[in-house]
Structure formats: structure tokens, C-alpha cells
Design a protein around this motif. Structure first.
Motif, PDB file in Angstrom:
ATOM      1  N   MET A   1       4.937  -7.972 -71.311  1.00  0.00           N
ATOM      2  CA  MET A   1       4.904  -6.531 -71.357  1.00  0.00           C
ATOM      3  C   MET A   1       3.597  -6.029 -71.963  1.00  0.00           C
ATOM      4  O   MET A   1       3.511  -4.904 -72.397  1.00  0.00           O
ATOM      5  CB  MET A   1       6.081  -6.008 -72.155  1.00  0.00           C
ATOM      6  N   SER A   2       2.584  -6.869 -71.966  1.00  0.00           N
ATOM      7  CA  SER A   2       1.332  -6.494 -72.607  1.00  0.00           C
ATOM      8  C   SER A   2       0.619  -5.346 -71.906  1.00  0.00           C
ATOM      9  O   SER A   2      -0.220  -4.686 -72.510  1.00  0.00           O
ATOM     10  CB  SER A   2       0.414  -7.712 -72.700  1.00  0.00           C
ATOM     11  N   ASP A   3       0.932  -5.095 -70.645  1.00  0.00           N
ATOM     12  CA  ASP A   3       0.286  -3.990 -69.931  1.00  0.00           C
ATOM     13  C   ASP A   3       1.054  -2.685 -70.063  1.00  0.00           C
ATOM     14  O   ASP A   3       0.775  -1.724 -69.361  1.00  0.00           O
ATOM     15  CB  ASP A   3       0.071  -4.357 -68.461  1.00  0.00           C
ATOM     16  N   GLY A   4       1.990  -2.624 -70.975  1.00  0.00           N
ATOM     17  CA  GLY A   4       2.732  -1.393 -71.210  1.00  0.00           C
ATOM     18  C   GLY A   4       4.003  -1.311 -70.389  1.00  0.00           C
ATOM     19  O   GLY A   4       4.273  -2.147 -69.527  1.00  0.00           O
ATOM     20  N   ILE A   5       4.785  -0.272 -70.664  1.00  0.00           N
ATOM     21  CA  ILE A   5       6.065  -0.116 -69.986  1.00  0.00           C
ATOM     22  C   ILE A   5       6.170   1.211 -69.245  1.00  0.00           C
ATOM     23  O   ILE A   5       7.259   1.612 -68.845  1.00  0.00           O
ATOM     24  CB  ILE A   5       7.238  -0.285 -70.975  1.00  0.00           C
ATOM     25  N   ALA A   6       5.037   1.886 -69.029  1.00  0.00           N
ATOM     26  CA  ALA A   6       5.061   3.164 -68.313  1.00  0.00           C
ATOM     27  C   ALA A   6       5.674   3.019 -66.923  1.00  0.00           C
ATOM     28  O   ALA A   6       6.303   3.950 -66.418  1.00  0.00           O
ATOM     29  CB  ALA A   6       3.651   3.738 -68.212  1.00  0.00           C
ATOM     30  N   TRP A   7       5.518   1.840 -66.307  1.00  0.00           N
ATOM     31  CA  TRP A   7       6.050   1.618 -64.958  1.00  0.00           C
ATOM     32  C   TRP A   7       7.561   1.849 -64.898  1.00  0.00           C
ATOM     33  O   TRP A   7       8.083   2.265 -63.858  1.00  0.00           O
ATOM     34  CB  TRP A   7       5.720   0.202 -64.471  1.00  0.00           C
ATOM     35  N   ILE A   8       8.263   1.596 -65.997  1.00  0.00           N
ATOM     36  CA  ILE A   8       9.715   1.813 -66.001  1.00  0.00           C
ATOM     37  C   ILE A   8      10.015   3.277 -65.727  1.00  0.00           C
ATOM     38  O   ILE A   8      10.864   3.608 -64.899  1.00  0.00           O
ATOM     39  CB  ILE A   8      10.343   1.370 -67.345  1.00  0.00           C
ATOM     40  N   GLY A   9       9.326   4.165 -66.406  1.00  0.00           N
ATOM     41  CA  GLY A   9       9.514   5.596 -66.198  1.00  0.00           C
ATOM     42  C   GLY A   9       9.001   6.068 -64.853  1.00  0.00           C
ATOM     43  O   GLY A   9       9.529   7.028 -64.289  1.00  0.00           O
ATOM     44  N   ALA A  10       7.977   5.386 -64.309  1.00  0.00           N
ATOM     45  CA  ALA A  10       7.425   5.785 -63.012  1.00  0.00           C
ATOM     46  C   ALA A  10       8.470   5.684 -61.906  1.00  0.00           C
ATOM     47  O   ALA A  10       8.419   6.420 -60.922  1.00  0.00           O
ATOM     48  CB  ALA A  10       6.201   4.938 -62.669  1.00  0.00           C
ATOM     49  N   TYR A  11       9.439   4.786 -62.062  1.00  0.00           N
ATOM     50  CA  TYR A  11      10.492   4.605 -61.058  1.00  0.00           C
ATOM     51  C   TYR A  11      11.788   5.309 -61.439  1.00  0.00           C
ATOM     52  O   TYR A  11      12.821   5.104 -60.812  1.00  0.00           O
ATOM     53  CB  TYR A  11      10.758   3.111 -60.839  1.00  0.00           C
ATOM     54  N   HIS A  12      11.741   6.144 -62.456  1.00  0.00           N
ATOM     55  CA  HIS A  12      12.926   6.799 -62.986  1.00  0.00           C
ATOM     56  C   HIS A  12      13.750   7.524 -61.914  1.00  0.00           C
ATOM     57  O   HIS A  12      14.972   7.468 -61.925  1.00  0.00           O
ATOM     58  CB  HIS A  12      12.510   7.792 -64.079  1.00  0.00           C
ATOM     59  N   HIS A  13      13.093   8.202 -60.994  1.00  0.00           N
ATOM     60  CA  HIS A  13      13.797   9.007 -59.987  1.00  0.00           C
ATOM     61  C   HIS A  13      14.140   8.221 -58.726  1.00  0.00           C
ATOM     62  O   HIS A  13      14.742   8.769 -57.805  1.00  0.00           O
ATOM     63  CB  HIS A  13      12.955  10.237 -59.625  1.00  0.00           C
ATOM     64  N   THR A  14      13.767   6.945 -58.667  1.00  0.00           N
ATOM     65  CA  THR A  14      14.059   6.110 -57.507  1.00  0.00           C
ATOM     66  C   THR A  14      15.524   5.682 -57.553  1.00  0.00           C
ATOM     67  O   THR A  14      15.979   5.194 -58.586  1.00  0.00           O
ATOM     68  CB  THR A  14      13.166   4.848 -57.511  1.00  0.00           C
ATOM     69  N   PRO A  15      16.253   5.847 -56.454  1.00  0.00           N
ATOM     70  CA  PRO A  15      17.647   5.370 -56.465  1.00  0.00           C
ATOM     71  C   PRO A  15      17.689   3.867 -56.730  1.00  0.00           C
ATOM     72  O   PRO A  15      16.887   3.111 -56.181  1.00  0.00           O
ATOM     73  CB  PRO A  15      18.160   5.689 -55.053  1.00  0.00           C
ATOM     74  N   SER A  16      18.606   3.429 -57.583  1.00  0.00           N
ATOM     75  CA  SER A  16      18.660   2.017 -57.960  1.00  0.00           C
ATOM     76  C   SER A  16      19.084   1.113 -56.816  1.00  0.00           C
ATOM     77  O   SER A  16      18.890  -0.085 -56.876  1.00  0.00           O
ATOM     78  CB  SER A  16      19.582   1.821 -59.164  1.00  0.00           C
ATOM     79  N   SER A  17      19.629   1.648 -55.739  1.00  0.00           N
ATOM     80  CA  SER A  17      20.091   0.822 -54.628  1.00  0.00           C
ATOM     81  C   SER A  17      19.024   0.595 -53.561  1.00  0.00           C
ATOM     82  O   SER A  17      19.264  -0.086 -52.584  1.00  0.00           O
ATOM     83  CB  SER A  17      21.316   1.468 -53.979  1.00  0.00           C
ATOM     84  N   VAL A  18      17.817   1.129 -53.737  1.00  0.00           N
ATOM     85  CA  VAL A  18      16.763   0.992 -52.734  1.00  0.00           C
ATOM     86  C   VAL A  18      16.351  -0.462 -52.563  1.00  0.00           C
ATOM     87  O   VAL A  18      16.209  -0.955 -51.463  1.00  0.00           O
ATOM     88  CB  VAL A  18      15.545   1.865 -53.108  1.00  0.00           C
ATOM     89  N   LEU A  19      16.138  -1.165 -53.646  1.00  0.00           N
ATOM     90  CA  LEU A  19      15.735  -2.569 -53.628  1.00  0.00           C
ATOM     91  C   LEU A  19      16.632  -3.352 -54.570  1.00  0.00           C
ATOM     92  O   LEU A  19      17.161  -2.801 -55.527  1.00  0.00           O
ATOM     93  CB  LEU A  19      14.278  -2.705 -54.101  1.00  0.00           C
ATOM     94  N   PRO A  20      16.782  -4.657 -54.339  1.00  0.00           N
ATOM     95  CA  PRO A  20      17.557  -5.437 -55.299  1.00  0.00           C
ATOM     96  C   PRO A  20      16.839  -5.503 -56.637  1.00  0.00           C
ATOM     97  O   PRO A  20      15.617  -5.420 -56.711  1.00  0.00           O
ATOM     98  CB  PRO A  20      17.644  -6.822 -54.649  1.00  0.00           C
TER      99      PRO A  20
END
Length: 198
Positions: A1-20
Motif C-alpha cells: 500500500m506504499s502508493d497510497g489508498i486513494a484508488w479505493i475511493g476512486a471506485y466508490h461509486h462503481t457497483p460492486s458486481s461489475v467485476l469479481p
């Protein structure tokens, strides 16, 4: 996680069923000053998985009929990073926040412990930050800070995750700002949490 965790929030609005796997609506709970296994057991971790140090588990939510599992998977990943224990969940809420707000005794913060929780609150928006730097917890909606002038509040401000609010700004300014930057808000909040935590 050395490059940060902003990516988690970037996908916040993505439906969780789009990809496994885990993608949209992830909640994060961090704790330090607590014994890792005890904290995870209080959140419902399986004892055999803890003993085997299984980093991820998949739980099937009840479908409403006995013996009929739901096709939807609720995932939780957990582990440690430095002195922190982390739990990532994709079911739309944080288990810790749900228990804490429900006054479950094993989830109440104690003296000498720190818990930081970013819960998506998909079932009862808005998304919320709960920070318990000791026995007291402070809450802030995404877009604001806890008002305690803490290092977390400074990280939220530095990341641009504290949006204008009334009465300091006019209603028109607040609405315009949210319309322009609101989609990025979860990404900014997770960036701030990463800067505080890592």
C-alpha cells in the motif's frame, strides 16, 4: 500500500458486481493499540481463518430461505500494516461502525486505542468518517472534518477533502462546489486517510 489508498475511493461509486473482487463501496477500518486477533474476532472473523492467517474471506449473505445461499458475496480483507490492523469490506458498510453505533460493548473505543473508520454507508448515506483517537469518537460526513484540529483533520484539509459549508459559504457556492467536485470526494477522503495512516 506504499502508493497510497486513494484508488479505493476512486471506485466508490462503481457497483460492486461489475467485476469479481472488491471494487465499489469499500469501507475501511483501521485500529492500533488493540490486539489484532481480538479486534478481528469482535468483527466476526473466523477463528480457523485467523489461525491460518487467511488474508481474505468470502461470506454468503442469507437469501431468506434456509439452505439457499445468496449469489451475492460479502468480502472482507484484513491484515496488519506497521502498528495498524486494517479491515476492508465491500458490503456497503463497516462492521465496526455498525457495531459502534449500535453500542456493541466490544466495539466501543477504549483508552490507549485508536480507531479510524471510513464507512460507505450505502444503506443510510452519507458516507462517514469516525475517528476514535482514544475513548471518545468523533464523526464527520465525507466532505467535512471532525472539528477537533487533529492530524487527521489536517490531512483531510491538505487532500482537499474538506468542502465549503454554510454559513461560511453561500448555499449556491456549496452546491456548485459539490456539483463540480463531489464525484471525487471519496477519493480525496481515502487519500487523506492514507496520508494519516501510512
Amino acid at each position: 500500500m506504499s502508493d497510497g489508498i486513494a484508488w479505493i475511493g476512486a471506485y466508490h461509486h462503481t457497483p460492486s458486481s461489475v467485476l469479481p473482487g472488491m471494487l465499489g463501496g469499500i469501507s475501511l477500518t483501521l485500529a492500533r493499540g488493540v490486539e489484532t486477533d481480538e479486534f478481528l474476532i469482535n468483527l466476526g472473523a473466523d477463528l480457523d481463518e485467523l489461525a491460518a492467517r487467511t488474508p481474505c474471506r468470502e461470506l454468503r449473505a442469507p437469501a431468506g430461505q434456509p439452505g439457499q445461499p445468496s449469489p451475492h458475496l460479502n468480502r472482507a480483507m484484513y491484515g496488519t500494516c506497521g502498528e495498524w490492523t486494517y479491515v476492508l469490506e465491500d458490503w456497503g458498510m463497516s462492521t465496526w461502525a455498525t457495531g459502534y453505533q449500535g453500542k456493541v460493548e466490544s466495539m466501543l473505543p477504549c483508552e490507549g486505542e485508536e480507531v479510524l473508520c471510513l464507512t460507505a454507508n450505502r444503506f443510510s448515506p452519507p458516507a462517514v468518517i469516525i475517528h476514535a483517537p482514544d475513548a471518545w469518537a468523533y464523526r464527520a460526513d465525507f466532505g467535512s472534518d471532525t472539528g477537533k484540529n487533529s492530524a487527521l483533520d489536517a490531512a483531510l484539509t491538505a487532500a482537499g477533502a474538506v468542502f465549503p459549508s454554510m454559513p461560511e459559504s453561500s448555499e449556491a457556492e456549496v452546491v456548485a462546489y459539490f456539483e463540480e467536485y463531489g464525484e471525487r470526494l471519496p477519493e480525496l477522503v481515502f487519500a487523506a486517510a492514507g496520508a494519516y495512516w501510512l
